[in-house]
Scaffold this active site. Structure first.
Site, mmCIF file in Angstrom:
data_model
loop_
_atom_site.group_PDB
_atom_site.id
_atom_site.type_symbol
_atom_site.label_atom_id
_atom_site.label_comp_id
_atom_site.label_asym_id
_atom_site.label_seq_id
_atom_site.Cartn_x
_atom_site.Cartn_y
_atom_site.Cartn_z
ATOM 1 C CE1 TYR A 1 90.310 48.032 -0.700
ATOM 2 C CE2 TYR A 1 91.490 46.840 1.018
ATOM 3 C CZ TYR A 1 90.431 46.927 0.118
ATOM 4 O OH TYR A 1 89.514 45.901 0.049
ATOM 5 C CG ASP B 1 82.207 48.036 -12.413
ATOM 6 O OD1 ASP B 1 82.190 47.202 -11.507
ATOM 7 O OD2 ASP B 1 83.275 48.492 -12.895
ATOM 8 C CB VAL C 1 80.280 55.181 -7.833
ATOM 9 C CG1 VAL C 1 79.455 54.178 -8.615
ATOM 10 C CG2 VAL C 1 81.505 54.524 -7.197
ATOM 11 N N GLY D 1 87.226 45.780 -13.048
ATOM 12 C CA GLY D 1 86.268 44.721 -13.406
ATOM 13 C C GLY D 1 86.264 44.504 -14.909
ATOM 14 C CG ASN E 1 78.802 60.592 -5.106
ATOM 15 O OD1 ASN E 1 78.408 61.639 -4.605
ATOM 16 N ND2 ASN E 1 79.818 60.535 -5.951
ATOM 17 C CB THR F 1 86.302 36.513 -0.564
ATOM 18 O OG1 THR F 1 85.917 36.742 0.797
ATOM 19 C CG2 THR F 1 85.234 35.699 -1.260
HETATM 20 P P1 NAD Z 1 87.341 43.768 -7.984
HETATM 21 O O1 NAD Z 1 88.507 44.658 -8.300
HETATM 22 O O2 NAD Z 1 87.197 42.506 -8.759
HETATM 23 O O3 NAD Z 1 85.986 44.581 -8.127
HETATM 24 C C1 NAD Z 1 85.854 45.949 -7.866
HETATM 25 C C2 NAD Z 1 84.908 46.549 -8.886
HETATM 26 O O4 NAD Z 1 84.714 47.954 -8.575
HETATM 27 C C3 NAD Z 1 85.446 46.495 -10.326
HETATM 28 O O5 NAD Z 1 84.463 46.001 -11.207
HETATM 29 C C4 NAD Z 1 85.779 47.941 -10.641
HETATM 30 O O6 NAD Z 1 85.728 48.243 -12.023
HETATM 31 C C5 NAD Z 1 84.748 48.688 -9.810
HETATM 32 N N1 NAD Z 1 85.113 50.069 -9.521
HETATM 33 C C6 NAD Z 1 86.243 50.532 -8.928
HETATM 34 N N2 NAD Z 1 86.222 51.861 -8.833
HETATM 35 C C7 NAD Z 1 85.038 52.260 -9.367
HETATM 36 C C8 NAD Z 1 84.418 53.529 -9.559
HETATM 37 N N3 NAD Z 1 85.017 54.668 -9.173
HETATM 38 N N4 NAD Z 1 83.184 53.581 -10.131
HETATM 39 C C9 NAD Z 1 82.557 52.437 -10.523
HETATM 40 N N5 NAD Z 1 83.096 51.215 -10.375
HETATM 41 C C10 NAD Z 1 84.326 51.132 -9.801
HETATM 42 O O7 NAD Z 1 87.439 43.468 -6.429
HETATM 43 P P2 NAD Z 1 86.596 42.462 -5.505
HETATM 44 O O8 NAD Z 1 87.518 41.473 -4.928
HETATM 45 O O9 NAD Z 1 85.381 41.997 -6.225
HETATM 46 O O10 NAD Z 1 86.152 43.443 -4.330
HETATM 47 C C11 NAD Z 1 84.858 44.020 -4.292
HETATM 48 C C12 NAD Z 1 84.658 44.795 -2.996
HETATM 49 O O11 NAD Z 1 84.843 43.917 -1.886
HETATM 50 C C13 NAD Z 1 85.652 45.955 -2.818
HETATM 51 O O12 NAD Z 1 84.977 47.033 -2.219
HETATM 52 C C14 NAD Z 1 86.677 45.372 -1.852
HETATM 53 O O13 NAD Z 1 87.274 46.375 -1.083
HETATM 54 C C15 NAD Z 1 85.835 44.441 -1.007
HETATM 55 N N6 NAD Z 1 86.661 43.351 -0.430
HETATM 56 C C16 NAD Z 1 87.059 42.288 -1.181
HETATM 57 C C17 NAD Z 1 87.834 41.302 -0.593
HETATM 58 C C18 NAD Z 1 88.258 40.069 -1.334
HETATM 59 O O14 NAD Z 1 88.920 39.220 -0.734
HETATM 60 N N7 NAD Z 1 87.932 39.850 -2.577
HETATM 61 C C19 NAD Z 1 88.229 41.432 0.746
HETATM 62 C C20 NAD Z 1 87.855 42.555 1.446
HETATM 63 C C21 NAD Z 1 87.041 43.509 0.864
#
Ligand code: NAD
Ligand code: UDP
Length: 312
Positions: A146, A32, A58, A37, A100, A176
């Site tokens: 997105y 990460d 990443v 995050g 990647n 979620t």
């Molecule tokens: P979040 O923003 O809390 O977590 C995303 C994480 O990805 C963060 O820790 C961030 O620092 C990291 N990140 C982003 N770009 C990065 C990069 N280039 N390199 C390394 N780390 C990187 O979001 P979340 O709610 O935990 O979502 C996680 C995943 O689940 C995402 O892919 C999101 O699209 C998917 N998702 C979540 C929901 C939801 O309701 N929470 C719904 C649909 C999809």
């Protein structure tokens, strides 16, 4: 014991996944760059002997030493506010980052698991949304960064599966929520709860007639583990079919917090999906999965988490 790489592991969902793999006796390598995050999300298990953290973006080549059994690609901004502020990092992590992560899985002969989203359906014209619905997405609208990145990520994952024979999974996650969401990430759950707890007005966008269906994090994590064990490669919805309007949701938060905050109306963001409700027949049939945590119970735990954060 499996060696598991989780990108986005310091985010909301990613941190719960890291914890669930550690609890099941596996080794977790969390990758990460803290874009959305936080270190705090992984602090409850950061000193665990089977946990390691790699501070890395990443969208650049991902280097991991030794064997890897699974790559779970969860890195991506997920809140509309975040991805509107970070349009190019969002496009890059969904495209280059996915490439990647797939490359890492292929090099290590590992299983690849993609976190996709209900946003691939855009502002859907059908309800509930089944996996074979192709969606109604505005590619050049603000949410396109997105939606299209995730659609590309799904296409790339299927290409690696079909062309390289990679063992892949795709989950389409519907809204979620739970502890470890960022207090100010702009999504409706943290917004309404913190507004209610601090006595600010609950900002309902539009008239609040748009619908969402909210899944508690523990149910999602359980579904993800079931999907990992199931030999199914096409996308699968995981979400709660119980639909609620945003206005009803605001009233529910007021009731559960006992808050006297008013409801204040704000403009509806462009291309905000008007309905969202998953058809989870596939998950029921193939995984024997459905949500178990009632909205009130999940929200109560989430409210407790945000109350503690506000106090501390
Ligand atoms: P979040 O923003 O809390 O977590 C995303 C994480 O990805 C963060 O820790 C961030 O620092 C990291 N990140 C982003 N770009 C990065 C990069 N280039 N390199 C390394 N780390 C990187 O979001 P979340 O709610 O935990 O979502 C996680 C995943 O689940 C995402 O892919 C999101 O699209 C998917 N998702 C979540 C929901 C939801 O309701 N929470 C719904 C649909 C999809
Ligand atoms: N929303 C709202 N007030 C807020 C934040 C969000 O009314 O303070 C609405 C938003 O317009 C959308 C729904 O709540 O219709 C869910 O928004 P969220 O940002 O959680 O994610 P989305 O489901 O749109 O990806």
């Amino acid at each position: 014991m499996a060696r598991v790489v989780i990108t986005g592991g310091a985010g909301f969902i990613g941190s719960h996944l890291c914890e669930s793999f550690l609890d099941r006796g596996h080794e977790v390598m969390c990758v990460d760059n803290f874009l959305t995050g936080s270190r705090e999300n992984v602090s409850p298990f950061s000193s665990h002997s089977r946990f390691s953290f790699i501070d890395h973006n990443v969208t650049r080549f991902i280097n991991v030493d030794g064997p890897v059994d699974m790559v779970l690609h969860f890195a991506s901004p997920a809140s509309p506010v975040d991805y509107l502020e970070l349009p190019i990092p969002t496009l890059k992590v969904g495209s280059l980052g996915t490439h990647n992560a797939l490359g890492l899985a292929k090099a290590k002969n590992a299983l690849f698991f993609l976190a996709s989203t209900s946003e691939v359906y855009g502002d859907p014209l059908v309800k509930p949304q089944r996996e074979d619905y192709w969606g109604n997405v505005n590619p050049v609208g603000p949410r396109g960064v997105y939606d299209e990145a995730k659609r590309f990520a799904e296409a790339m994952t299927m290409a690696y599966h079909r062309y390289h024979g990679l063992n892949t999974r795709i989950v389409r996650i519907f809204n979620t929520y739970g502890p470890r969401m960022r207090m100010k990430d702009g999504r409706v759950v943290p917004n309404f709860i913190t507004q209610a707890l601090t006595g600010e007005g609950l900002t309902v966008y539009g008239e609040g007639k748009q619908t969402r269906s909210f899944l508690y994090i523990d149910d999602l994590v359980r579904g993800i583990h079931r999907l990992l064990e199931c030999d199914y490669h096409l996308p699968m919805n995981l979400g709660n079919p119980h639909e609620i309007t945003v206005l009803e949701f605001a009233k529910k938060i007021l009731e559960l917090t006992g808050s006297k905050s008013p409801i204040v109306y704000k403009p509806l963001p462009q291309d905000d999906p008007q309905v969202r409700q998953p058809d989870i027949s596939k998950a029921r049939e193939l995984l024997g999965w459905e949500p178990e945590v009632l909205l009130e119970a999940g929200l109560t735990k989430t409210i407790q988490y945000f109350s503690q954060r506000l106090l501390g």
